[in-house]
Design an enzyme around this catalytic site. Structure first.
Site, PDB file in Angstrom:
ATOM      1  CG  HIS A 266      -2.091   0.860   1.103  1.00 28.55           C
ATOM      2  ND1 HIS A 266      -2.020   2.219   1.231  1.00 28.55           N
ATOM      3  CD2 HIS A 266      -3.385   0.566   0.809  1.00 28.55           C
ATOM      4  CE1 HIS A 266      -3.225   2.720   1.027  1.00 28.55           C
ATOM      5  NE2 HIS A 266      -4.064   1.740   0.756  1.00 28.55           N
ATOM      6  CG  ASP A 322      -8.326  -4.302  -2.429  1.00 26.90           C
ATOM      7  OD1 ASP A 322      -9.548  -4.161  -2.291  1.00 26.90           O
ATOM      8  OD2 ASP A 322      -7.574  -3.399  -2.812  1.00 26.90           O
TER       9      ASP A 322
HETATM   10  N1  COA Z   1       4.087  -7.555  -4.569  1.00 25.42           N
HETATM   11  C1  COA Z   1       5.425  -7.621  -4.690  1.00 25.42           C
HETATM   12  N2  COA Z   1       6.247  -6.581  -4.468  1.00 25.42           N
HETATM   13  C2  COA Z   1       5.669  -5.427  -4.108  1.00 25.42           C
HETATM   14  C3  COA Z   1       4.282  -5.279  -3.974  1.00 25.42           C
HETATM   15  C4  COA Z   1       3.480  -6.403  -4.215  1.00 25.42           C
HETATM   16  N3  COA Z   1       2.160  -6.362  -4.110  1.00 25.42           N
HETATM   17  N4  COA Z   1       3.993  -4.013  -3.619  1.00 25.42           N
HETATM   18  C5  COA Z   1       5.159  -3.371  -3.536  1.00 25.42           C
HETATM   19  N5  COA Z   1       6.180  -4.226  -3.835  1.00 25.42           N
HETATM   20  C6  COA Z   1       7.620  -3.919  -3.856  1.00 25.42           C
HETATM   21  C7  COA Z   1       7.939  -3.078  -5.090  1.00 25.42           C
HETATM   22  O1  COA Z   1       8.250  -3.925  -6.189  1.00 25.42           O
HETATM   23  C8  COA Z   1       9.107  -2.276  -4.617  1.00 25.42           C
HETATM   24  O2  COA Z   1      10.239  -3.142  -4.633  1.00 25.42           O
HETATM   25  P1  COA Z   1      11.706  -2.550  -5.015  1.00 25.42           P
HETATM   26  O3  COA Z   1      11.988  -1.516  -3.953  1.00 25.42           O
HETATM   27  O4  COA Z   1      12.581  -3.749  -4.925  1.00 25.42           O
HETATM   28  O5  COA Z   1      11.572  -1.971  -6.381  1.00 25.42           O
HETATM   29  C9  COA Z   1       8.786  -2.019  -3.152  1.00 25.42           C
HETATM   30  O6  COA Z   1       7.898  -3.078  -2.750  1.00 25.42           O
HETATM   31  C10 COA Z   1       8.115  -0.675  -2.913  1.00 25.42           C
HETATM   32  O7  COA Z   1       6.915  -0.639  -3.641  1.00 25.42           O
HETATM   33  P2  COA Z   1       6.365   0.585  -4.518  1.00 25.42           P
HETATM   34  O8  COA Z   1       6.055   0.101  -5.892  1.00 25.42           O
HETATM   35  O9  COA Z   1       7.266   1.750  -4.361  1.00 25.42           O
HETATM   36  O10 COA Z   1       5.026   0.892  -3.763  1.00 25.42           O
HETATM   37  P3  COA Z   1       3.922   1.891  -4.266  1.00 25.42           P
HETATM   38  O11 COA Z   1       3.527   2.678  -3.070  1.00 25.42           O
HETATM   39  O12 COA Z   1       4.316   2.635  -5.473  1.00 25.42           O
HETATM   40  O13 COA Z   1       2.750   0.885  -4.711  1.00 25.42           O
HETATM   41  C11 COA Z   1       0.830  -0.415  -4.735  1.00 25.42           C
HETATM   42  C12 COA Z   1       1.651   0.597  -3.951  1.00 25.42           C
HETATM   43  C13 COA Z   1      -0.511  -0.620  -4.004  1.00 25.42           C
HETATM   44  C14 COA Z   1       0.512   0.129  -6.151  1.00 25.42           C
HETATM   45  C15 COA Z   1       1.602  -1.740  -4.842  1.00 25.42           C
HETATM   46  O14 COA Z   1       1.919  -2.196  -3.552  1.00 25.42           O
HETATM   47  C16 COA Z   1       0.852  -2.803  -5.615  1.00 25.42           C
HETATM   48  O15 COA Z   1       0.900  -2.825  -6.840  1.00 25.42           O
HETATM   49  N6  COA Z   1       0.136  -3.739  -4.884  1.00 25.42           N
HETATM   50  C17 COA Z   1      -0.640  -4.758  -5.528  1.00 25.42           C
HETATM   51  C18 COA Z   1      -1.979  -4.206  -5.984  1.00 25.42           C
HETATM   52  C19 COA Z   1      -2.935  -4.021  -4.817  1.00 25.42           C
HETATM   53  O16 COA Z   1      -3.120  -4.899  -3.996  1.00 25.42           O
HETATM   54  N7  COA Z   1      -3.563  -2.837  -4.792  1.00 25.42           N
HETATM   55  C20 COA Z   1      -4.577  -2.496  -3.802  1.00 25.42           C
HETATM   56  C21 COA Z   1      -4.112  -1.398  -2.911  1.00 25.42           C
HETATM   57  S1  COA Z   1      -5.286  -1.147  -1.613  1.00 25.42           S
END
Ligand code: COA
Length: 385
Positions: A266, A322
């Site tokens: 998140h 979720d």
């Molecule tokens: N699965 C695997 N790795 C994940 C992850 C996930 N669901 N969410 C974050 N990470 C990893 C990223 O790849 C990143 O790794 P790195 O530092 O090695 O590159 C690190 O954790 C930081 O993540 P980041 O992409 O900067 O987080 P964000 O704040 O931009 O993204 C989300 C947040 C929600 C978009 C992301 O966590 C995601 O795509 N989650 C899955 C979709 C989901 O469940 N969404 C509902 C949200 S309520």
């Protein structure tokens, strides 16, 4: 010029007193009240009024509001006819966006489009809010029947919001435990500060567009898999995994391929999303009520969470709302592609609270951009290219 931050991460885009998150501690509060207390003691109707007005209502205020919601559940038959003409192959979120946008054609809301006066009239804003929240659940439940070729079941006004939804969904007297579980799910999804769909609300509201357009914008924004669409993806993933013993290999393969694990991570929370354990405990209640029989999906989900904690906790990635909501909705017999529509029903409360807040101190959104294109080019006639 200010620094460009992709996704506007950490950039304040508005001021709001509706809800607050402490991402480090994993806390969420609506109008200052901890979510856990609201989930344990309140109802969706009461939480909605709290979000809208800023205060917990008195018994009479809540009764009035509840009556307004109950008496606005029905939609005109034209909406039903319009829904019948939609292809059943479309995604339910596309149906919901279409139907809500179409409400603007059938119920007067045009004042906002022509001059700002009505937008400042609190009674107008309140009435529009009631109409939309009351009808969102109706439309979602209607679609379950229409997409299967049946006439929808008309709403009842002797049931609570959650009970009426279950009644319209199944045509049967609502089960009290399922109604309470749904009520808590609606409370948990009702509001969540300025996420992508709420930001869409603010941008659309700031142009003084009608509230139907505002909510249609938000529904479209919520539909993406990185936002509200994630709970559908979670359940699809859990089905793909199939058995608890497949979890480790599946998760490791996805991570090695740099694929996300749905329902994990998140932008705001760097610890477990506070809504996830509440949903997890509702799931336990349901299992207990069903004689302790563990659902396969829930069993797999718990192992996925354990494995992800081991692999991803160092990045601050934990289960989000979720992750368990999809599992619960599956157990309630709701098809995966309708999960996000229920999220939208709940979130309409928060969206409309933000609509009202935006109108109370409006300035049209007009951010700037960093131009990265070409300059000073001369037009080349088509035969010279
Ligand atoms: N699965 C695997 N790795 C994940 C992850 C996930 N669901 N969410 C974050 N990470 C990893 C990223 O790849 C990143 O790794 P790195 O530092 O090695 O590159 C690190 O954790 C930081 O993540 P980041 O992409 O900067 O987080 P964000 O704040 O931009 O993204 C989300 C947040 C929600 C978009 C992301 O966590 C995601 O795509 N989650 C899955 C979709 C989901 O469940 N969404 C509902 C949200 S309520």
């Amino acid at each position: 010029m200010s620094e460009y931050l992709p996704g506007l991460a950490g950039v304040p885009a508005t001021k709001s007193n509706i809800s607050a998150i402490d991402g480090e501690k994993g806390l969420l509060a609506y109008r200052g009240y901890p979510l856990e207390e609201l989930a344990a003691n309140s109802s969706f109707e009461e939480v909605t009024l709290l979000l809208l007005d800023g205060e917990l209502p008195t018994a009479n205020e809540l009764k009035d509001f509840d009556e307004q919601l109950r008496s606005n559940r029905a939609v005109k038959y034209n909406i039903r006819e319009l829904m019948k003409s939609l292809p059943i192959t479309g995604h339910p979120m596309e149906m919901l966006q279409t139907a809500v946008a179409s409400l603007g054609m059938f119920y007067p809301a045009s004042e906002c489009l022509t001059d700002g006066a009505s937008c400042e009239d609190l009674q107008y804003v309140h009435n529009m809010t009631v109409k939309i929240i009351a009808r969102m659940a109706t439309i979602v439940a209607m679609w379950k029947h229409i997409r299967n070729g049946y006439d929808p079941i008309p709403p009842r006004d002797d049931l609570t919001y959650a009970e009426n939804f279950l009644y319209m969904w199944t045509g049967k007297e609502p089960d009290p435990l399922l109604a309470r579980i749904l009520d808590v799910c609606l409370i948990l999804h009702a509001e969540h500060t300025i996420n992508a769909s709420t930001f869409a609300v603010l941008v659309t509201a700031s142009t003084l567009a009608s509230p139907y357009s505002v909510i249609a914008s938000a529904i479209g924004t919520l539909s993406g898999p990185l936002h509200g669409g994630a709970n559908q993806k979670v359940v699809e993933m859990l089905h793909e995994i199939g058995e608890p013993e497949n979890v480790e290999a599946y998760i490791d393969a996805r991570l090695a391929n740099k694929e996300v694990i749905w329902g994990m991570g998140h932008r705001e929370y760097k610890t477990k999303d506070p809504r996830a354990p509440i949903l997890q405990s509702l799931m336990m209640d349901l299992m207990e009520a069903r004689g302790g029989k563990m659902s396969k999906l829930f069993e797999v989900a718990q192992v996925v969470e354990e494995v992800c904690e081991d692999r991803l906790a160092n990045k601050g990635v934990y289960a989000n709302v979720d992750f368990y909501s999809g599992v619960l909705y599956s157990e309630m017999g709701i098809p995966t592609d309708q999960f996000t529509t229920i999220f939208a029903v709940a979130r309409s409360a928060g969206w409309l609270a933000h609509w009202r807040e935006q109108l109370s101190d409006n300035r049209i959104f007009r951010p700037t951009q960093v131009y990265t294109g070409e300059s000073n080019r001369s037009y080349i006639p088509i035969d010279k290219r």
